[in-house]
Design a protein around this motif. Structure first.
Motif, PDB file in Angstrom:
ATOM      1  N   VAL A   7       0.856  -1.172   0.000  1.00  0.00           N
ATOM      2  CA  VAL A   7       0.000   0.000   0.000  1.00  0.00           C
ATOM      3  C   VAL A   7       0.899   1.231   0.000  1.00  0.00           C
ATOM      4  N   ASP A   8       0.533   2.246  -0.780  1.00  0.00           N
ATOM      5  CA  ASP A   8       1.275   3.497  -0.797  1.00  0.00           C
ATOM      6  C   ASP A   8       1.132   4.166   0.573  1.00  0.00           C
ATOM      7  N   GLU A   9       2.258   4.376   1.249  1.00  0.00           N
ATOM      8  CA  GLU A   9       2.200   4.885   2.623  1.00  0.00           C
ATOM      9  C   GLU A   9       1.626   6.294   2.698  1.00  0.00           C
ATOM     10  N   LEU A  10       1.979   7.154   1.780  1.00  0.00           N
ATOM     11  CA  LEU A  10       1.450   8.512   1.804  1.00  0.00           C
ATOM     12  C   LEU A  10      -0.070   8.492   1.635  1.00  0.00           C
ATOM     13  N   ARG A  17      -5.813  10.332   8.043  1.00  0.00           N
ATOM     14  CA  ARG A  17      -5.997  11.696   8.549  1.00  0.00           C
ATOM     15  C   ARG A  17      -7.304  12.300   8.068  1.00  0.00           C
ATOM     16  N   LEU A  18      -7.603  12.179   6.787  1.00  0.00           N
ATOM     17  CA  LEU A  18      -8.816  12.789   6.256  1.00  0.00           C
ATOM     18  C   LEU A  18     -10.077  12.184   6.865  1.00  0.00           C
ATOM     19  N   GLY A  65       2.645   9.477  13.437  1.00  0.00           N
ATOM     20  CA  GLY A  65       2.018   9.294  12.129  1.00  0.00           C
ATOM     21  C   GLY A  65       1.776  10.611  11.421  1.00  0.00           C
ATOM     22  N   LEU A  66       1.316  11.603  12.171  1.00  0.00           N
ATOM     23  CA  LEU A  66       1.102  12.934  11.588  1.00  0.00           C
ATOM     24  C   LEU A  66       2.418  13.549  11.127  1.00  0.00           C
ATOM     25  N   GLN A  72       6.202  13.421   4.354  1.00  0.00           N
ATOM     26  CA  GLN A  72       5.955  12.880   3.021  1.00  0.00           C
ATOM     27  C   GLN A  72       5.201  13.871   2.136  1.00  0.00           C
ATOM     28  N   LEU A  73       4.268  14.618   2.708  1.00  0.00           N
ATOM     29  CA  LEU A  73       3.569  15.641   1.927  1.00  0.00           C
ATOM     30  C   LEU A  73       4.528  16.749   1.495  1.00  0.00           C
TER      31      LEU A  73
END
Length: 181
Positions: A7-10, A17-18, A65-66, A72-73
């Motif tokens: 799974v793509d981690e980002l 989060r969303l 995690g945040l 990554q963002l």
């Protein structure tokens, strides 16, 4: 970047989060991966301390995690052409204004028309931020369910309804373009 369960981690971290708190089943549907892959990613987030259980079978991001998500963002934003993504945002604004005026009374035909006209903006956004291409599949899934008479898929908040997906995509676009709400 591939993560547990391939799974793509980002995308995974941003989905958590969303949605604020999610189950592995919701992750599988939202990310378009198998239940086993979603469960492996879910478990890895817990094991690595990037998420914690917030209710029975649901996780939310921890500070770690945040922090990882923000890192990554930031790395993703560096790869995005600022002028181009700003143009995508400007193209999106009129569709968003129409969406806001429409969503409370929308029907399948109105949503399908808006989606068809906005698809060029979604295509452009996906070209600049490839991980966001999944939203087009989520829109299509919601539209198909609305067309089949399942009106909750217009704006139900706890599922990937058209309105939920639109709101999440808008947040993604705002973040990618560096635009403050």
């Amino acid at each position: 970047m591939a993560f547990a369960g391939n799974v793509d981690e980002l995308a995974l971290l941003q989905a958590v989060r969303l949605k604020e708190q999610v189950s592995a089943a919701v992750l599988a549907e939202h990310l378009g991966v198998s239940a086993a892959s979603a469960q492996a990613a879910y478990d890895a987030l817990l094991t690595q301390g990037k998420a914690q259980e917030v209710s029975d079978g649901r996780i939310g991001l921890t500070e770690a995690g945040l922090s990882e998500l923000e890192d990554q963002l930031d790395a993703e934003r560096v790869s995005i052409d600022e002028d181009s993504i700003a143009e995508v945002y400007e193209s999106f604004v009129p569709f968003h204004e129409e969406f806001v005026g429409l969503i409370d009374s929308a029907d399948a035909d109105q949503l399908a028309d808006l989606d068809r006209r906005a698809s060029v903006v979604f295509d452009d956004l996906s070209a600049f931020v490839p991980r966001l291409s999944r939203y087009q599949d989520l829109f299509a899934d919601a539209l198909a369910k609305v067309a089949a008479g399942e009106t909750k898929w217009i704006s139900e908040p706890v599922i990937d309804s058209y309105a939920t997906v639109w709101t999440e995509l808008r947040k993604e676009l705002l973040g990618a373009s560096g635009t403050a709400e």
